[in-house]
Design a protein around this motif. Structure first.
Motif, PDB file in Angstrom:
ATOM      1  N   ASP B  67       0.811  -1.220   0.000  1.00 11.52           N
ATOM      2  CA  ASP B  67       0.000   0.000   0.000  1.00 11.52           C
ATOM      3  C   ASP B  67       0.843   1.268   0.000  1.00 11.52           C
ATOM      4  OD1 ASP B  67      -3.043  -0.368   0.086  1.00 11.52           O
ATOM      5  OD2 ASP B  67      -2.315  -1.980   1.372  1.00 11.52           O
ATOM      6  N   ASN B  68       1.948   1.257   0.750  1.00  7.54           N
ATOM      7  CA  ASN B  68       2.776   2.464   0.786  1.00  7.54           C
ATOM      8  C   ASN B  68       3.380   2.755  -0.584  1.00  7.54           C
ATOM      9  OD1 ASN B  68       2.351   3.010   3.518  1.00  7.54           O
ATOM     10  ND2 ASN B  68       3.916   1.511   4.116  1.00  7.54           N
ATOM     11  N   PHE B  69       3.880   1.709  -1.215  1.00 10.06           N
ATOM     12  CA  PHE B  69       4.439   1.861  -2.560  1.00 10.06           C
ATOM     13  C   PHE B  69       3.366   2.384  -3.525  1.00 10.06           C
ATOM     14  CE2 PHE B  69       5.285  -0.138  -6.745  1.00 10.06           C
ATOM     15  CZ  PHE B  69       6.462   0.499  -7.055  1.00 10.06           C
ATOM     16  N   LEU B  70       2.176   1.815  -3.454  1.00  5.28           N
ATOM     17  CA  LEU B  70       1.090   2.238  -4.345  1.00  5.28           C
ATOM     18  C   LEU B  70       0.756   3.713  -4.167  1.00  5.28           C
ATOM     19  CD1 LEU B  70      -1.561  -0.628  -4.501  1.00  5.28           C
ATOM     20  CD2 LEU B  70      -0.035   0.191  -6.298  1.00  5.28           C
ATOM     21  N   LYS B  71       0.786   4.162  -2.918  1.00  2.19           N
ATOM     22  CA  LYS B  71       0.484   5.575  -2.661  1.00  2.19           C
ATOM     23  C   LYS B  71       1.543   6.497  -3.269  1.00  2.19           C
ATOM     24  CE  LYS B  71      -2.294   4.622   1.312  1.00  2.19           C
ATOM     25  NZ  LYS B  71      -2.134   4.032   2.645  1.00  2.19           N
ATOM     26  N   GLU B  72       2.785   6.024  -3.285  1.00  5.57           N
ATOM     27  CA  GLU B  72       3.853   6.810  -3.929  1.00  5.57           C
ATOM     28  C   GLU B  72       3.635   6.876  -5.443  1.00  5.57           C
ATOM     29  OE1 GLU B  72       7.972   5.594  -3.269  1.00  5.57           O
ATOM     30  OE2 GLU B  72       7.382   5.159  -1.190  1.00  5.57           O
ATOM     31  N   ILE B  73       3.321   5.718  -6.005  1.00  6.76           N
ATOM     32  CA  ILE B  73       3.187   5.602  -7.461  1.00  6.76           C
ATOM     33  C   ILE B  73       1.961   6.368  -7.974  1.00  6.76           C
ATOM     34  CG2 ILE B  73       2.741   3.937  -9.322  1.00  6.76           C
ATOM     35  CD1 ILE B  73       5.489   3.841  -7.881  1.00  6.76           C
ATOM     36  N   ILE B  74       0.880   6.250  -7.237  1.00 12.48           N
ATOM     37  CA  ILE B  74      -0.377   6.892  -7.641  1.00 12.48           C
ATOM     38  C   ILE B  74      -0.818   7.794  -6.504  1.00 12.48           C
ATOM     39  CG2 ILE B  74      -2.775   6.487  -8.370  1.00 12.48           C
ATOM     40  CD1 ILE B  74      -1.829   3.944  -9.682  1.00 12.48           C
ATOM     41  N   PRO B  75      -0.180   8.967  -6.395  1.00 15.01           N
ATOM     42  CA  PRO B  75      -0.469   9.840  -5.254  1.00 15.01           C
ATOM     43  C   PRO B  75      -1.892  10.405  -5.317  1.00 15.01           C
ATOM     44  CG  PRO B  75       1.065  10.900  -6.771  1.00 15.01           C
ATOM     45  CD  PRO B  75       0.854   9.517  -7.279  1.00 15.01           C
ATOM     46  N   GLU B  76      -2.431  10.464  -6.534  1.00 12.85           N
ATOM     47  CA  GLU B  76      -3.776  11.013  -6.669  1.00 12.85           C
ATOM     48  C   GLU B  76      -4.606  10.108  -7.563  1.00 12.85           C
ATOM     49  OE1 GLU B  76      -5.820  15.301  -7.840  1.00 12.85           O
ATOM     50  OE2 GLU B  76      -3.679  14.966  -8.133  1.00 12.85           O
ATOM     51  N   LYS B  77      -5.701   9.616  -7.010  1.00  5.33           N
ATOM     52  CA  LYS B  77      -6.566   8.753  -7.819  1.00  5.33           C
ATOM     53  C   LYS B  77      -7.301   9.607  -8.850  1.00  5.33           C
ATOM     54  CE  LYS B  77      -8.052   4.812  -6.800  1.00  5.33           C
ATOM     55  NZ  LYS B  77      -8.494   4.264  -5.519  1.00  5.33           N
ATOM     56  N   LYS B  78      -7.431   9.042 -10.040  1.00  3.55           N
ATOM     57  CA  LYS B  78      -8.232   9.708 -11.068  1.00  3.55           C
ATOM     58  C   LYS B  78      -9.538   8.927 -11.256  1.00  3.55           C
ATOM     59  CE  LYS B  78      -4.319  11.965 -13.097  1.00  3.55           C
ATOM     60  NZ  LYS B  78      -3.387  12.099 -14.234  1.00  3.55           N
ATOM     61  N   PHE B  79      -9.998   8.841 -12.501  1.00  7.97           N
ATOM     62  CA  PHE B  79     -11.292   8.175 -12.733  1.00  7.97           C
ATOM     63  C   PHE B  79     -11.272   6.691 -12.377  1.00  7.97           C
ATOM     64  CE2 PHE B  79     -14.124   5.731 -15.504  1.00  7.97           C
ATOM     65  CZ  PHE B  79     -15.341   6.295 -15.159  1.00  7.97           C
ATOM     66  N   THR B  80     -10.208   6.014 -12.759  1.00 13.42           N
ATOM     67  CA  THR B  80     -10.179   4.555 -12.705  1.00 13.42           C
ATOM     68  C   THR B  80      -9.952   4.030 -11.283  1.00 13.42           C
ATOM     69  OG1 THR B  80      -9.340   4.513 -14.973  1.00 13.42           O
ATOM     70  CG2 THR B  80      -9.008   2.528 -13.658  1.00 13.42           C
ATOM     71  N   LYS B  81     -10.800   3.096 -10.869  1.00 13.69           N
ATOM     72  CA  LYS B  81     -10.610   2.418  -9.584  1.00 13.69           C
ATOM     73  C   LYS B  81      -9.506   1.370  -9.716  1.00 13.69           C
ATOM     74  CE  LYS B  81     -15.413   2.716  -7.880  1.00 13.69           C
ATOM     75  NZ  LYS B  81     -16.556   1.877  -7.456  1.00 13.69           N
ATOM     76  N   LEU B  82      -8.933   0.978  -8.599  1.00 13.04           N
ATOM     77  CA  LEU B  82      -7.850  -0.014  -8.619  1.00 13.04           C
ATOM     78  C   LEU B  82      -8.308  -1.317  -7.968  1.00 13.04           C
ATOM     79  CD1 LEU B  82      -4.799   2.231  -7.656  1.00 13.04           C
ATOM     80  CD2 LEU B  82      -5.345   1.286  -9.908  1.00 13.04           C
ATOM     81  N   SER B  83      -7.895  -2.417  -8.575  1.00 10.56           N
ATOM     82  CA  SER B  83      -8.171  -3.713  -7.955  1.00 10.56           C
ATOM     83  C   SER B  83      -6.891  -4.530  -7.879  1.00 10.56           C
ATOM     84  CB  SER B  83      -9.236  -4.481  -8.749  1.00 10.56           C
ATOM     85  OG  SER B  83      -8.660  -5.078  -9.898  1.00 10.56           O
ATOM     86  N   ALA B  84      -6.939  -5.550  -7.039  1.00 11.27           N
ATOM     87  CA  ALA B  84      -5.830  -6.497  -6.914  1.00 11.27           C
ATOM     88  C   ALA B  84      -6.411  -7.900  -6.874  1.00 11.27           C
ATOM     89  CB  ALA B  84      -5.044  -6.228  -5.637  1.00 11.27           C
ATOM     90  N   LEU B  85      -5.632  -8.843  -7.356  1.00 11.94           N
ATOM     91  CA  LEU B  85      -6.073 -10.241  -7.309  1.00 11.94           C
ATOM     92  C   LEU B  85      -5.285 -10.973  -6.220  1.00 11.94           C
ATOM     93  CD1 LEU B  85      -7.979 -12.213  -8.958  1.00 11.94           C
ATOM     94  CD2 LEU B  85      -5.918 -12.998 -10.114  1.00 11.94           C
ATOM     95  N   VAL B  86      -5.932 -11.880  -5.516  1.00 16.69           N
ATOM     96  CA  VAL B  86      -5.232 -12.738  -4.549  1.00 16.69           C
ATOM     97  C   VAL B  86      -5.568 -14.197  -4.849  1.00 16.69           C
ATOM     98  CG1 VAL B  86      -5.339 -10.954  -2.745  1.00 16.69           C
ATOM     99  CG2 VAL B  86      -7.083 -12.751  -2.823  1.00 16.69           C
ATOM    100  N   ASP B  87      -4.625 -15.063  -4.458  1.00 19.22           N
ATOM    101  CA  ASP B  87      -4.836 -16.503  -4.597  1.00 19.22           C
ATOM    102  C   ASP B  87      -5.006 -17.137  -3.217  1.00 19.22           C
ATOM    103  OD1 ASP B  87      -4.467 -16.779  -7.436  1.00 19.22           O
ATOM    104  OD2 ASP B  87      -2.308 -16.464  -7.129  1.00 19.22           O
ATOM    105  N   ILE B  88      -5.848 -18.147  -3.164  1.00 20.12           N
ATOM    106  CA  ILE B  88      -6.043 -18.912  -1.928  1.00 20.12           C
ATOM    107  C   ILE B  88      -4.689 -19.457  -1.440  1.00 20.12           C
ATOM    108  CG2 ILE B  88      -7.223 -20.888  -0.904  1.00 20.12           C
ATOM    109  CD1 ILE B  88      -9.334 -19.375  -2.153  1.00 20.12           C
ATOM    110  N   GLY B  89      -4.422 -19.288  -0.161  1.00 20.20           N
ATOM    111  CA  GLY B  89      -3.197 -19.862   0.418  1.00 20.20           C
ATOM    112  C   GLY B  89      -1.951 -19.051   0.122  1.00 20.20           C
ATOM    113  N   ARG B  90      -2.063 -18.015  -0.715  1.00 24.51           N
ATOM    114  CA  ARG B  90      -0.901 -17.209  -1.053  1.00 24.51           C
ATOM    115  C   ARG B  90      -1.025 -15.786  -0.511  1.00 24.51           C
ATOM    116  NH1 ARG B  90       0.401 -18.769  -7.362  1.00 24.51           N
ATOM    117  NH2 ARG B  90       0.917 -20.963  -6.972  1.00 24.51           N
ATOM    118  N   VAL B  91      -2.213 -15.458  -0.033  1.00 28.16           N
ATOM    119  CA  VAL B  91      -2.423 -14.116   0.499  1.00 28.16           C
ATOM    120  C   VAL B  91      -2.425 -14.198   2.030  1.00 28.16           C
ATOM    121  CG1 VAL B  91      -4.939 -14.402   0.321  1.00 28.16           C
ATOM    122  CG2 VAL B  91      -3.964 -12.108   0.561  1.00 28.16           C
TER     123      VAL B  91
END
Lengths: 319, 319
Positions: B67-91
């Motif tokens: 999350d900290n890295f993401l905030k650096e990379i995208i300091p300001e959200k624009k129109f597009t929402k962000l998603s992430a994928l997780v796998d069972i047993g790996r998250v």
């Protein structure tokens, strides 16, 4: 119904629009043998237009098919029948032998909607010489409904065997194809239908499937999709997909492996952004082809601006 | 119905399976800005799995989102929402902040049919943290009907927002998709549906269209199709095709022009014969991917023989 369908491979004819028919005899023979082994019913081995009428002096055997040459190249016919395409005003009827003296089995006539009468005149001539025939009405996505209905009356009364739905610009989707097939079936119930697609929006195979599932019997395709601009429906996909015991994928893979990978490195066809854009806009690919031939070939935004700016003429000579 | 649909771009997440997530920060930022300008509703910016649980020591910011890295990379959200994928047993659930402290808006859970219970446990957890959620049931083309019906009962009772139809092997056609959508809509009428396709048989876009026309609202895609093996439905095709005033093609073309042509030369995805074959055979692409990584990469006939010979084990570890 489905088992009556036939694949007509256009690799040489439509693919020749990519490389000015620069195909070796070995390639054409390998393709013929491969398609025969794969159970593909027809191979379109080129155009049978007249070099004289087109004022072309350099030899181009697959563009100006000659029966004697064909007999040398394919001394023995195998499973696959041979067809040739002709254009209105570019074919000299005196060049066409009676079918029993020719290696060709089928002659297909390409025409725009305004020339359907002339197209059917040629069809009649070739039919009387003993050939299977088709009429391929090009640029269907731009034909006004009313003109099409008039054409259907002439088609219905003609001896033509097959009428093609040709998505020249690669701008139709499966629902459009189903709509067209329904209309064609209603208006010319006495004819077989054919489908010829282009892959601008990656819908060539899906559109061909939609046609097949709606009862269209002649399915055009090219090995590895080789055809003008975005190319055609891939022969290897049809052979894989359609459940017919006589179809074998392996011989088609052999042709791709031996020839097409290298050919694709030398010549360009397939899903390429300017062709995608011309498909979306329902435009002839010629402007996109010129763009791909220029130094700006990968400037997609510039191309998009150019073709979507209303005041800019796209292709002055032909629009 | 149609206007409720949303595009979810997976270029980083699924494309990372092609290049081990070797994406520059500049590319990810350009993609985010481009998708926002194009009106694309969601961007899946990677996997939020745990490096520790996967025993990976080298950094891989798009595979192990922070999350900290993401905030650096995208300091300001624009129109597009962000998603992430997780796998069972790996998250690791402890890695997931409450939504109001995160740049992420949606967490998607990928699982096989046998793990739907575990997948829904995670969904519940992420839902309670405030995220939009989806359950992506992989390898749908190999799931026995009976198992699917059982899973539906659990899904129906869960708080998950979206259930995905995932054609992992690129082996379904538009009629299959329509059939699946119908079944999903009947069995989980209280959930939105999503579609994730692969392009092994050049049907990714056509299948996504079929889903869209059947009322599926979440449409996965990737810019220039970048995704594992044959890749995904192309974002630029969806943005062109779907009639929504907010969609703009040009910003997507800008990303392709600036980045993707060069990336495609460096890394391989798309319609490639061994992937076509694995799609036709309804097989995981791993054997084909290994073949493409070998010296025999262009030996298609050999590959076809290998994977169609019954006595030859395909992938001993996983079949």
């Amino acid at each position: 119904m489905e088992h009556q369908s036939k694949i007509l491979d256009c690799t040489i004819r439509d693919g020749g629009l990519v490389n000015n028919w620069d195909f070796s005899v070995e390639f054409v023979q390998d393709l013929y043998n491969g398609l025969s082994a794969a159970g593909v019913e027809y191979m379109e081995i080129g155009y049978k237009n007249s070099a004289r009428l087109l004022n072309v002096s350099e030899p181009n055997p697959w563009r100006f098919l000659d029966d004697n040459f064909l007999k040398e190249i394919i001394p023995e016919k195998k499973f696959t029948k041979l067809s040739a395409l002709v254009d209105i005003g570019r074919v000299d009827p005196d060049d066409i032998l009676p079918r029993e003296q020719s290696v060709l089995d089928m002659i297909r006539v390409a025409c725009y909607i305004r020339e359907v009468d002339k197209g059917l005149e040629l069809v009649k001539l070739f039919h009387d010489l003993g050939y299977e025939t088709s009429l391929n009405i090009m640029a269907l996505s731009s034909v006004p409904e009313q003109q099409l209905l008039k054409a259907f009356d002439m088609v219905k009364a003609s001896p033509v065997d097959v009428v093609y739905i040709v998505d020249s610009f690669g701008s139709l989707d499966p629902a459009d194809i189903e709509h067209q097939v329904k209309k064609f079936r209603e208006m010319v119930p006495n004819k077989q239908l054919g489908i010829h697609t282009h892959n601008n929006m990656q819908l060539a195979f899906a559109n061909t499937l939609a046609a097949y599932q709606s009862g269209v019997t002649f399915l055009d395709s090219s090995v590895y999709g080789m055809g003008r601009a975005a190319g055609n429906c891939n022969t290897e996909l049809l052979v894989s997909y359609i459940q017919k015991p006589s179809y074998e994928l392996k011989p088609v893979l052999g042709v791709i492996e031996k020839h097409m990978i290298e050919m694709r490195q030398k010549w360009e066809w397939g899903y390429i952004i300017p062709y995608m854009i011309s498909g979306v806009l329902n435009e002839h690919p010629r402007v996109a082809m010129a763009h791909r031939d220029s130094a700006d070939r990968d400037k997609f935004v510039e191309f998009y601006d150019k073709v979507t700016t209303p005041e800019a003429p796209l292709a002055p000579a032909s629009k």
